[in-house]
Structure formats: C-alpha cells, structure tokens
Design a protein around this motif. Sequence first.
Motif, PDB file in Angstrom:
ATOM      1  N   SER A  95       0.839  -1.198   0.000  1.00 51.17           N
ATOM      2  CA  SER A  95       0.000   0.000   0.000  1.00 51.17           C
ATOM      3  C   SER A  95       0.875   1.248   0.000  1.00 51.17           C
ATOM      4  O   SER A  95       2.102   1.164   0.091  1.00 51.17           O
ATOM      5  N   VAL A  96       0.238   2.393  -0.074  1.00 47.48           N
ATOM      6  CA  VAL A  96       0.965   3.657   0.010  1.00 47.48           C
ATOM      7  C   VAL A  96       1.716   3.717   1.336  1.00 47.48           C
ATOM      8  O   VAL A  96       2.872   4.131   1.387  1.00 47.48           O
ATOM      9  N   GLN A  97       1.082   3.278   2.407  1.00 46.61           N
ATOM     10  CA  GLN A  97       1.748   3.278   3.720  1.00 46.61           C
ATOM     11  C   GLN A  97       3.016   2.428   3.703  1.00 46.61           C
ATOM     12  O   GLN A  97       4.045   2.854   4.205  1.00 46.61           O
ATOM     13  N   THR A  98       2.933   1.228   3.141  1.00 42.90           N
ATOM     14  CA  THR A  98       4.116   0.367   3.131  1.00 42.90           C
ATOM     15  C   THR A  98       5.213   0.940   2.235  1.00 42.90           C
ATOM     16  O   THR A  98       6.394   0.808   2.556  1.00 42.90           O
ATOM     17  N   VAL A  99       4.840   1.598   1.141  1.00 41.53           N
ATOM     18  CA  VAL A  99       5.835   2.248   0.287  1.00 41.53           C
ATOM     19  C   VAL A  99       6.525   3.371   1.066  1.00 41.53           C
ATOM     20  O   VAL A  99       7.750   3.485   1.065  1.00 41.53           O
ATOM     21  N   CYS A 100       5.735   4.178   1.761  1.00 41.27           N
ATOM     22  CA  CYS A 100       6.315   5.272   2.554  1.00 41.27           C
ATOM     23  C   CYS A 100       7.256   4.727   3.625  1.00 41.27           C
ATOM     24  O   CYS A 100       8.354   5.263   3.829  1.00 41.27           O
ATOM     25  N   LEU A 101       6.838   3.664   4.302  1.00 37.64           N
ATOM     26  CA  LEU A 101       7.687   3.065   5.332  1.00 37.64           C
ATOM     27  C   LEU A 101       8.977   2.518   4.727  1.00 37.64           C
ATOM     28  O   LEU A 101      10.056   2.652   5.316  1.00 37.64           O
ATOM     29  N   SER A 102       8.894   1.909   3.560  1.00 42.62           N
ATOM     30  CA  SER A 102      10.089   1.386   2.897  1.00 42.62           C
ATOM     31  C   SER A 102      11.044   2.506   2.522  1.00 42.62           C
ATOM     32  O   SER A 102      12.265   2.381   2.679  1.00 42.62           O
ATOM     33  N   ILE A 103      10.510   3.610   2.035  1.00 34.94           N
ATOM     34  CA  ILE A 103      11.351   4.746   1.662  1.00 34.94           C
ATOM     35  C   ILE A 103      11.982   5.369   2.903  1.00 34.94           C
ATOM     36  O   ILE A 103      13.172   5.684   2.913  1.00 34.94           O
ATOM     37  N   LEU A 104      11.202   5.517   3.976  1.00 36.76           N
ATOM     38  CA  LEU A 104      11.767   6.041   5.220  1.00 36.76           C
ATOM     39  C   LEU A 104      12.854   5.121   5.754  1.00 36.76           C
ATOM     40  O   LEU A 104      13.897   5.580   6.241  1.00 36.76           O
ATOM     41  N   SER A 105      12.636   3.824   5.667  1.00 38.07           N
ATOM     42  CA  SER A 105      13.630   2.856   6.110  1.00 38.07           C
ATOM     43  C   SER A 105      14.896   2.961   5.265  1.00 38.07           C
ATOM     44  O   SER A 105      16.020   2.917   5.788  1.00 38.07           O
ATOM     45  N   MET A 106      14.715   3.116   3.969  1.00 39.71           N
ATOM     46  CA  MET A 106      15.851   3.263   3.061  1.00 39.71           C
ATOM     47  C   MET A 106      16.659   4.506   3.424  1.00 39.71           C
ATOM     48  O   MET A 106      17.891   4.472   3.493  1.00 39.71           O
ATOM     49  N   LEU A 107      15.973   5.608   3.696  1.00 39.93           N
ATOM     50  CA  LEU A 107      16.660   6.831   4.101  1.00 39.93           C
ATOM     51  C   LEU A 107      17.354   6.642   5.450  1.00 39.93           C
ATOM     52  O   LEU A 107      18.500   7.060   5.631  1.00 39.93           O
ATOM     53  N   SER A 108      16.674   6.009   6.382  1.00 38.02           N
ATOM     54  CA  SER A 108      17.210   5.845   7.731  1.00 38.02           C
ATOM     55  C   SER A 108      18.440   4.964   7.792  1.00 38.02           C
ATOM     56  O   SER A 108      19.304   5.151   8.649  1.00 38.02           O
ATOM     57  N   SER A 109      18.540   3.999   6.888  1.00 36.19           N
ATOM     58  CA  SER A 109      19.675   3.067   6.922  1.00 36.19           C
ATOM     59  C   SER A 109      20.876   3.567   6.127  1.00 36.19           C
ATOM     60  O   SER A 109      21.926   2.930   6.114  1.00 36.19           O
ATOM     61  N   CYS A 110      20.754   4.713   5.484  1.00 38.25           N
ATOM     62  CA  CYS A 110      21.839   5.260   4.669  1.00 38.25           C
ATOM     63  C   CYS A 110      23.023   5.662   5.543  1.00 38.25           C
ATOM     64  O   CYS A 110      22.862   6.300   6.578  1.00 38.25           O
ATOM     65  N   LYS A 111      24.208   5.297   5.090  1.00 44.26           N
ATOM     66  CA  LYS A 111      25.442   5.595   5.828  1.00 44.26           C
ATOM     67  C   LYS A 111      26.214   6.783   5.255  1.00 44.26           C
ATOM     68  O   LYS A 111      27.054   7.364   5.912  1.00 44.26           O
ATOM     69  N   GLU A 112      25.926   7.139   3.995  1.00 42.76           N
ATOM     70  CA  GLU A 112      26.657   8.227   3.354  1.00 42.76           C
ATOM     71  C   GLU A 112      25.771   8.878   2.299  1.00 42.76           C
ATOM     72  O   GLU A 112      25.174   8.196   1.471  1.00 42.76           O
TER      73      GLU A 112
END
Length: 150
Positions: A103-120
Amino acid sequence: MDASQRRLTKELAMLVTEPPTGVCVDMQSASSDLRCWHVYVEGAKGTLYEGEKFTLQFRFDDQYPFSSPEVMFTGNVPVHPHIYSNGHICLSILTDDWTPALSVQTVCLSILSMLSSCKEKIRPVDNNFYVNTCNASSKKTKWYFHDDTV
C-alpha cells in the motif's frame, strides 16, 4: 466508483487517520485528483536526514493495486545511493517486487527505512548517465538491482 478508486479512497483515509511517523499526505492534492497524491516525509531522528523534509509524488493508474504506483521525489530530492537527482527511486517494491498486498503506507515506510539506513549521502554511481537517458516515467525504466554496498 471502480475498484481502483475504492482502494485509493480507503488508503487515503488510512494515511490521514493513521500516518506512519514522519509521513503526512497533502489532502488538497489527493482530493482534487485521486490518481495523484503528494506525500510529505521527514527524515527520522538520529539519521543522516534528521529534520529534512521531502515530497513524494504518487501517481496511480487504472490498474492499481494490481500495478504499482509511480513514486518519485519532487522539489528537494535527497542525496542517497538509490535516489537519482531527478527524483526517481531505485526500490524493488516499486517495480518487480510489487504486490497488491502493499500500500501507500508500506511504500512510505520502505522509503523512510531506506533513508534511515543510509550511511553516506552520495548519488548513485550512474546518476548522470541515468538522468540524461531515462524515460520521464520511472515505471518505464528497466532497473538493475544490485547488492547494497552503501
């Protein structure tokens, strides 16, 4: 109202009443055109993007939820190894791994997770080539996913 519109109406209501932390939908955009939403996301505390605000544009076709939405950053595009400077996002659930259970919610959560796990904060290695040669629609891009090394 067709099945796609019913699903979008339900998801919009869910996003308004139970948004994930750091996510807010622009009701003006969604209510004027159910097929195009602007969703605001804020970088999570303790991450490289803490306090930064970004806008995601979601476009839905008549086949949604059987086809994925087209999702891209507009305006302030985060500098990230999987986000091109034109706003296109290299994320498998937006293409090959999409399923109607998402869903839109799961896409948003995936994108936030992707941003949050970024190291550089860096652009994808092929950013310039991609931006100069890609289709305007990220859904018409043939993505080549590789191991996450960043």
